[in-house]
Design an enzyme around this catalytic site. Structure first.
Site, PDB file in Angstrom:
ATOM      1  N   GLY A  13       0.874  -1.118   0.025  1.00 30.90           N
ATOM      2  CA  GLY A  13       0.101   0.216  -0.041  1.00 30.90           C
ATOM      3  C   GLY A  13       1.102   1.346  -0.022  1.00 30.90           C
ATOM      4  O   GLY A  13       2.103   1.147  -0.309  1.00 30.90           O
ATOM      5  N   GLU A 115     -12.713  18.221   5.577  1.00 28.29           N
ATOM      6  CA  GLU A 115     -13.585  17.098   5.954  1.00 28.29           C
ATOM      7  C   GLU A 115     -13.988  17.300   7.344  1.00 28.29           C
ATOM      8  O   GLU A 115     -13.501  17.926   8.013  1.00 28.29           O
ATOM      9  CB  GLU A 115     -12.869  15.736   5.698  1.00 28.29           C
ATOM     10  CG  GLU A 115     -12.429  15.513   4.300  1.00 28.29           C
ATOM     11  CD  GLU A 115     -11.809  14.387   4.074  1.00 28.29           C
ATOM     12  OE1 GLU A 115     -10.924  13.739   4.993  1.00 28.29           O
ATOM     13  OE2 GLU A 115     -11.834  13.537   2.891  1.00 28.29           O
ATOM     14  N   HIS A 237     -17.087   3.629   9.099  1.00 26.84           N
ATOM     15  CA  HIS A 237     -17.197   4.732   8.101  1.00 26.84           C
ATOM     16  C   HIS A 237     -18.873   4.869   8.049  1.00 26.84           C
ATOM     17  O   HIS A 237     -19.534   3.986   7.767  1.00 26.84           O
ATOM     18  CB  HIS A 237     -16.557   4.624   6.755  1.00 26.84           C
ATOM     19  CG  HIS A 237     -16.766   5.932   6.024  1.00 26.84           C
ATOM     20  ND1 HIS A 237     -17.771   6.488   5.372  1.00 26.84           N
ATOM     21  CD2 HIS A 237     -15.651   6.710   5.870  1.00 26.84           C
ATOM     22  CE1 HIS A 237     -17.440   7.599   5.023  1.00 26.84           C
ATOM     23  NE2 HIS A 237     -16.155   7.853   4.986  1.00 26.84           N
ATOM     24  N   ARG A 283     -16.612  11.278  12.641  1.00 23.45           N
ATOM     25  CA  ARG A 283     -17.196   9.935  11.903  1.00 23.45           C
ATOM     26  C   ARG A 283     -18.021   9.167  13.057  1.00 23.45           C
ATOM     27  O   ARG A 283     -19.020   8.708  12.692  1.00 23.45           O
ATOM     28  CB  ARG A 283     -16.078   9.267  11.666  1.00 23.45           C
ATOM     29  CG  ARG A 283     -15.740   9.600   9.966  1.00 23.45           C
ATOM     30  CD  ARG A 283     -14.635   8.773   9.519  1.00 23.45           C
ATOM     31  NE  ARG A 283     -14.245   9.159   8.255  1.00 23.45           N
ATOM     32  CZ  ARG A 283     -13.021   8.935   7.719  1.00 23.45           C
ATOM     33  NH1 ARG A 283     -12.376   7.915   8.224  1.00 23.45           N
ATOM     34  NH2 ARG A 283     -12.815   9.453   6.535  1.00 23.45           N
ATOM     35  N   HIS A 344     -14.149   0.572   8.914  1.00 20.19           N
ATOM     36  CA  HIS A 344     -13.355   1.226   7.890  1.00 20.19           C
ATOM     37  C   HIS A 344     -11.855   1.250   8.252  1.00 20.19           C
ATOM     38  O   HIS A 344     -11.074   1.270   7.565  1.00 20.19           O
ATOM     39  CB  HIS A 344     -14.088   2.754   7.877  1.00 20.19           C
ATOM     40  CG  HIS A 344     -13.136   3.826   6.779  1.00 20.19           C
ATOM     41  ND1 HIS A 344     -13.424   3.325   5.571  1.00 20.19           N
ATOM     42  CD2 HIS A 344     -12.839   4.877   7.127  1.00 20.19           C
ATOM     43  CE1 HIS A 344     -12.544   4.387   5.053  1.00 20.19           C
ATOM     44  NE2 HIS A 344     -12.192   5.275   5.766  1.00 20.19           N
ATOM     45  N   GLU A 368      -1.148   1.431   8.385  1.00 17.57           N
ATOM     46  CA  GLU A 368      -2.207   0.950   9.513  1.00 17.57           C
ATOM     47  C   GLU A 368      -2.084  -0.132  10.290  1.00 17.57           C
ATOM     48  O   GLU A 368      -2.722  -0.274  11.374  1.00 17.57           O
ATOM     49  CB  GLU A 368      -3.745   0.929   8.420  1.00 17.57           C
ATOM     50  CG  GLU A 368      -4.900   0.800   9.132  1.00 17.57           C
ATOM     51  CD  GLU A 368      -6.439   0.651   8.431  1.00 17.57           C
ATOM     52  OE1 GLU A 368      -6.448   1.071   7.151  1.00 17.57           O
ATOM     53  OE2 GLU A 368      -6.980   0.171   8.792  1.00 17.57           O
ATOM     54  N   ARG A 379      -9.519   8.687  14.719  1.00 15.68           N
ATOM     55  CA  ARG A 379      -8.857   8.923  13.732  1.00 15.68           C
ATOM     56  C   ARG A 379      -9.621  10.004  13.136  1.00 15.68           C
ATOM     57  O   ARG A 379     -10.736  10.217  12.726  1.00 15.68           O
ATOM     58  CB  ARG A 379      -8.485   8.009  12.641  1.00 15.68           C
ATOM     59  CG  ARG A 379      -7.728   8.330  11.479  1.00 15.68           C
ATOM     60  CD  ARG A 379      -7.553   7.502  10.279  1.00 15.68           C
ATOM     61  NE  ARG A 379      -8.907   7.227   9.816  1.00 15.68           N
ATOM     62  CZ  ARG A 379      -9.085   7.439   8.340  1.00 15.68           C
ATOM     63  NH1 ARG A 379      -8.270   7.520   7.538  1.00 15.68           N
ATOM     64  NH2 ARG A 379     -10.235   7.072   7.764  1.00 15.68           N
ATOM     65  N   SER A 384      -4.419   9.285   7.803  1.00 13.78           N
ATOM     66  CA  SER A 384      -3.828   8.125   7.942  1.00 13.78           C
ATOM     67  C   SER A 384      -2.963   7.891   6.742  1.00 13.78           C
ATOM     68  O   SER A 384      -1.897   7.385   6.824  1.00 13.78           O
ATOM     69  CB  SER A 384      -4.974   6.851   7.656  1.00 13.78           C
ATOM     70  OG  SER A 384      -6.007   7.178   6.853  1.00 13.78           O
TER      71      SER A 384
HETATM   72  C1  LIG Z   1     -12.320   3.092   0.830  1.00 15.96           C
HETATM   73  C2  LIG Z   1     -11.396   3.773   1.746  1.00 15.96           C
HETATM   74  C3  LIG Z   1     -10.996   5.243   1.815  1.00 15.96           C
HETATM   75  C4  LIG Z   1     -10.081   5.576   2.361  1.00 15.96           C
HETATM   76  N1  LIG Z   1     -10.042   6.970   2.300  1.00 15.96           N
HETATM   77  C5  LIG Z   1      -9.166   7.811   2.946  1.00 15.96           C
HETATM   78  C6  LIG Z   1      -8.603   8.925   2.546  1.00 15.96           C
HETATM   79  O1  LIG Z   1      -9.281   9.717   1.774  1.00 15.96           O
HETATM   80  N2  LIG Z   1      -7.461   9.530   3.409  1.00 15.96           N
HETATM   81  C7  LIG Z   1      -6.715   8.732   4.169  1.00 15.96           C
HETATM   82  O2  LIG Z   1      -5.852   9.426   4.987  1.00 15.96           O
HETATM   83  N3  LIG Z   1      -7.009   7.569   4.551  1.00 15.96           N
HETATM   84  C8  LIG Z   1      -8.142   7.009   3.962  1.00 15.96           C
HETATM   85  N4  LIG Z   1      -8.610   5.603   4.041  1.00 15.96           N
HETATM   86  C9  LIG Z   1      -7.668   4.966   4.815  1.00 15.96           C
HETATM   87  C10 LIG Z   1      -6.273   4.685   4.127  1.00 15.96           C
HETATM   88  O3  LIG Z   1      -6.483   4.409   2.819  1.00 15.96           O
HETATM   89  C11 LIG Z   1      -5.552   3.420   4.738  1.00 15.96           C
HETATM   90  O4  LIG Z   1      -5.608   3.641   6.155  1.00 15.96           O
HETATM   91  C12 LIG Z   1      -4.147   3.173   4.385  1.00 15.96           C
HETATM   92  O5  LIG Z   1      -4.136   3.078   2.612  1.00 15.96           O
HETATM   93  C13 LIG Z   1      -3.398   2.233   4.578  1.00 15.96           C
HETATM   94  O6  LIG Z   1      -2.048   2.042   3.814  1.00 15.96           O
HETATM   95  P1  LIG Z   1      -1.402   0.740   4.050  1.00 15.96           P
HETATM   96  O7  LIG Z   1      -0.125   1.012   3.174  1.00 15.96           O
HETATM   97  O8  LIG Z   1      -0.911   0.799   5.721  1.00 15.96           O
HETATM   98  O9  LIG Z   1      -2.275  -0.557   3.980  1.00 15.96           O
HETATM   99  P2  LIG Z   1      -2.859  -0.867   2.523  1.00 15.96           P
HETATM  100  O10 LIG Z   1      -3.120   0.281   1.440  1.00 15.96           O
HETATM  101  O11 LIG Z   1      -4.156  -1.546   2.940  1.00 15.96           O
HETATM  102  O12 LIG Z   1      -2.038  -1.734   1.948  1.00 15.96           O
HETATM  103  C14 LIG Z   1      -1.729  -3.011   2.439  1.00 15.96           C
HETATM  104  C15 LIG Z   1      -1.153  -4.029   1.426  1.00 15.96           C
HETATM  105  O13 LIG Z   1      -0.625  -5.229   2.289  1.00 15.96           O
HETATM  106  C16 LIG Z   1      -0.975  -6.355   1.618  1.00 15.96           C
HETATM  107  N5  LIG Z   1      -0.908  -7.488   2.445  1.00 15.96           N
HETATM  108  C17 LIG Z   1      -1.851  -7.498   3.447  1.00 15.96           C
HETATM  109  N6  LIG Z   1      -1.397  -8.859   4.044  1.00 15.96           N
HETATM  110  C18 LIG Z   1      -0.291  -9.414   3.676  1.00 15.96           C
HETATM  111  C19 LIG Z   1       0.424 -10.549   3.593  1.00 15.96           C
HETATM  112  N7  LIG Z   1      -0.016 -11.581   4.663  1.00 15.96           N
HETATM  113  N8  LIG Z   1       1.258 -10.839   2.720  1.00 15.96           N
HETATM  114  C20 LIG Z   1       1.673  -9.857   1.770  1.00 15.96           C
HETATM  115  N9  LIG Z   1       0.875  -8.909   1.595  1.00 15.96           N
HETATM  116  C21 LIG Z   1      -0.049  -8.643   2.408  1.00 15.96           C
HETATM  117  C22 LIG Z   1      -2.057  -5.899   0.783  1.00 15.96           C
HETATM  118  O14 LIG Z   1      -2.310  -6.740  -0.391  1.00 15.96           O
HETATM  119  C23 LIG Z   1      -1.784  -4.574   0.483  1.00 15.96           C
HETATM  120  O15 LIG Z   1      -0.938  -4.570  -0.767  1.00 15.96           O
HETATM  121  C24 LIG Z   1      -9.326   4.956   3.205  1.00 15.96           C
HETATM  122  C25 LIG Z   1      -9.747   3.647   3.349  1.00 15.96           C
HETATM  123  C26 LIG Z   1     -10.587   2.978   2.607  1.00 15.96           C
HETATM  124  C27 LIG Z   1     -10.731   1.468   2.701  1.00 15.96           C
END
Ligand SMILES: Cc1cc2nc3c(=O)[nH]c(=O)nc-3n(C[C@H](O)[C@H](O)[C@H](O)COP(=O)(O)OP(=O)(O)OC[C@H]3O[C@@H](n4cnc5c(N)ncnc54)[C@H](O)[C@@H]3O)c2cc1C
Length: 526
Positions: A13, A115, A237, A283, A344, A368, A379, A384
């Site tokens: 991510g 927001e 959410h 929220r 969410h 996250e 939050r 995030s």
């Molecule tokens: C619909 C939606 C809208 C949002 N809008 C906002 C916004 O506007 N602004 C904001 O700040 N936040 C927003 N958020 C929250 C934010 O998107 C997330 O908190 C943030 O993207 C998390 O990023 P990350 O890199 O930690 O995880 P993620 O982006 O979820 O990435 C996790 C990655 O880990 C991989 N993974 C998981 N488990 C494993 C495993 N065991 N082995 C290998 N790979 C694995 C997944 O496939 C993925 O690639 C939103 C969330 C959602 C769901």
């Protein structure tokens, strides 16, 4: 065969990919991801990223808004750290090529939206598909980078810990990773390992999260011996599209920020009865108000109405929502949008410090999956993605200064005592059961009795899944289910420890907020 890298990052991510890019100038990186590089919650983010960019805004106000939303539980030092690094994080993303929406005549040159819970317009965004634009920019560079090896369709299974390998205290030496397509387990050794696996939404029946959000990183870290904190604070959410053909499509907070109002089916606006900030309340308050109205009136959904805005303006500002809804026969320029709350965001996670270090040497956690202390009991919207980028930089800095040695040869994954699974239905049944009772018993409003019921079922499932895991070959679904049940257990344990209502945790049995403010920190038994 063991493959060896400087750094192993699990998860692609915003957090994982930002870190990979920052490290790869100097080190060799393995980036492991369950599906494709793009498949993540980050890609689904619509609203944007909060940062102090406008001259009329201030660091102190962003900190104040974050602390207020966090209901007394934010770590002030961490909050200041993230907010102060916000501007730089956005500049880095702009430099990377993220096409944020521009606006002529403003002090920044970019359109900033507002927001719920923010006292200023400070959300920089790429129309209503910020995450997708950001992931595209990150992914393009990650794929092209010669020092990043990408392992798609590989799922991190368990961390390899030194105490299990040679009895030493060297901490994390890498991970066992299941190659989904070739159906076997590979070993990846690394000087440093990073968990960036995102959230836990799939533990609930209704969620805005993608299928990959199964709490894997939290479960892996917990099994390895890391502390986990504040898992009771799950953000629901308030406005997920309610439609039989759609699994999880979020209607961004910005719709309320831009004047959208919530209505009952008869058109009555109800938020002003619940909070003086009405639709702009944080929220948790909006989600609880919708939950209350739905339960009281036996409704399947409520309606979010922004049809009073000019149609062209709506199409320009919310193109994705407009198009998706139109496909389903809902024209947001004329019709109200049917919505329900859904799980969410997880405010808790693996305990980390300002350099994203966990309790174990050689193991970092970002995004996250981590509990940094930024979000407290709730939050603030759009903080995030900011946290992902800021802590990716902090982790990179620490890892590049780390003097850890390459690990010794690691033992192979032992499959000598397991056979092929006989009844896959056990997995799908347990998966459905878990998500249903978590929704019913550990949802927006909790009671001690419901939490006890959930705990009882979690114990039974844990035993059953453990037996299954011990006897049969691993599969993607089994790995995820095993992690989901650990995550559910941690959420319930944290919720039972909190004998008050605060932020996102609301208990009928403990409706008061206590004077004493403490995070809930769980320590694994060693
Ligand atoms: C619909 C939606 C809208 C949002 N809008 C906002 C916004 O506007 N602004 C904001 O700040 N936040 C927003 N958020 C929250 C934010 O998107 C997330 O908190 C943030 O993207 C998390 O990023 P990350 O890199 O930690 O995880 P993620 O982006 O979820 O990435 C996790 C990655 O880990 C991989 N993974 C998981 N488990 C494993 C495993 N065991 N082995 C290998 N790979 C694995 C997944 O496939 C993925 O690639 C939103 C969330 C959602 C769901």
């Amino acid at each position: 065969m063991t493959q060896t890298y400087d750094v192993l990052i699990i998860g692609s991510g915003a957090a994982g990919q930002s870190l990979a890019l920052r490290l790869a100038e100097h080190q060799r990186v393995a980036l492991v991801t369950k599906r494709t590089l793009e498949d993540s919650a980050s890609s689904w983010a619509q609203g944007g990223i909060a940062a102090v960019l406008d001259a009329t805004d201030s660091i102190e106000e962003h900190i104040h808004d974050t602390l207020l939303a966090g209901a007394g539980l934010c770590d002030e030092r961490v909050t200041r750290f993230v907010v102060e690094n916000g501007h730089r994080a956005i500049e880095w993303l702009i430099h990377l090529g993220v096409p944020f929406t521009r606006e002529a005549g403003t002090s920044t040159g970019y359109h900033l939206t507002r927001e719920g819970g923010h006292s200023h317009r400070r959300i920089i965004h790429a129309a209503d598909a910020t995450g997708a634009a950001m992931q595209r920019a990150l992914t393009d560079q990650v794929r092209a980078h010669p020092r990043i090896d990408v392992f798609e369709r590989h799922i991190g299974l368990d961390l390899v810990m030194a105490d299990k390998v040679d009895g030493s205290a060297e901490g994390c030496l890498g991970a066992y990773v299941f190659d989904i397509e070739r159906d076997h387990v590979v070993t990846i050794a690394a000087r440093n390992t990073v968990l960036a696996t995102g959230g836990t939404g799939k533990v609930y029946l209704y969620t805005t999260n993608p299928d990959v959000a199964t709490g894997d990183g939290v479960a892996m870290a917990w099994r390895a011996g890391c502390r986990v904190a504040n898992m009771e604070f799950i953000q629901f959410h308030p406005t997920c599209l309610y439609h039989p053909q759609v699994k999880s499509f979020l209607i961004t907070e910005a719709v309320r920020g831009e004047g959208g109002v919530l209505r009952l089916p008869d058109g009555t606006r109800f938020m002003p009865d619940h909070d003086e900030r009405a639709e702009l309340a944080p929220r948790d308050i909006v989600a609880r108000a919708i939950d209350f109205e739905m339960k009281k009136r036996g409704l399947d959904c409520v309606y979010l109405d922004i049809s009073h805005k000019p149609a062209d303006w709506l199409r320009e500002h919310f193109p994705t929502i407009h198009a998706r809804c139109l496909e389903l026969g809902i024209d947001i320029t004329k019709d109200p949008i049917p919505v329900v709350p859904a799980a969410h965001y997880s405010c808790g996670g693996v305990v980390t410090d300002l350099s994203a270090r966990t309790d174990l040497p050689g193991l970092y956690c970002i995004g996250e999956t981590a509990y940094t202390g930024l979000h407290g009991a709730n939050r603030l919207a759009s903080n995030s993605l900011l946290e992902c980028v800021v802590f990716a930089e902090a982790a990179a800095h620490d890892i590049l200064n780390s003097e850890r040695e390459f690990p010794p040869p690691l033992p192979k994954w032992d499959e000598s005592r397991v056979t092929d699974a006989d009844e896959e239905v056990v997995i799908s049944h347990n998966w459905d059961e878990l998500r249903r009772f978590m929704w019913d018993y550990v949802g927006i409003v909790r009671t001690t009795k419901r939490l006890q019921r959930a705990q009882h079922r979690i114990r039974l499932l844990t035993r059953e899944i453990h037996d299954y895991y011990s006897n049969f070959r691993v599969s993607n679904d089994l790995i995820e289910l095993r992690n989901l049940v650990v995550t559910a257990d941690l959420i319930v344990r944290c919720a039972m420890r909190r004998r008050e209502s605060r932020g996102l945790h609301y208990s009928h049995d403990y409706p008061e907020t206590l004077q004493r403010v403490r995070p809930t920190i769980l320590k694994p038994r060693r």
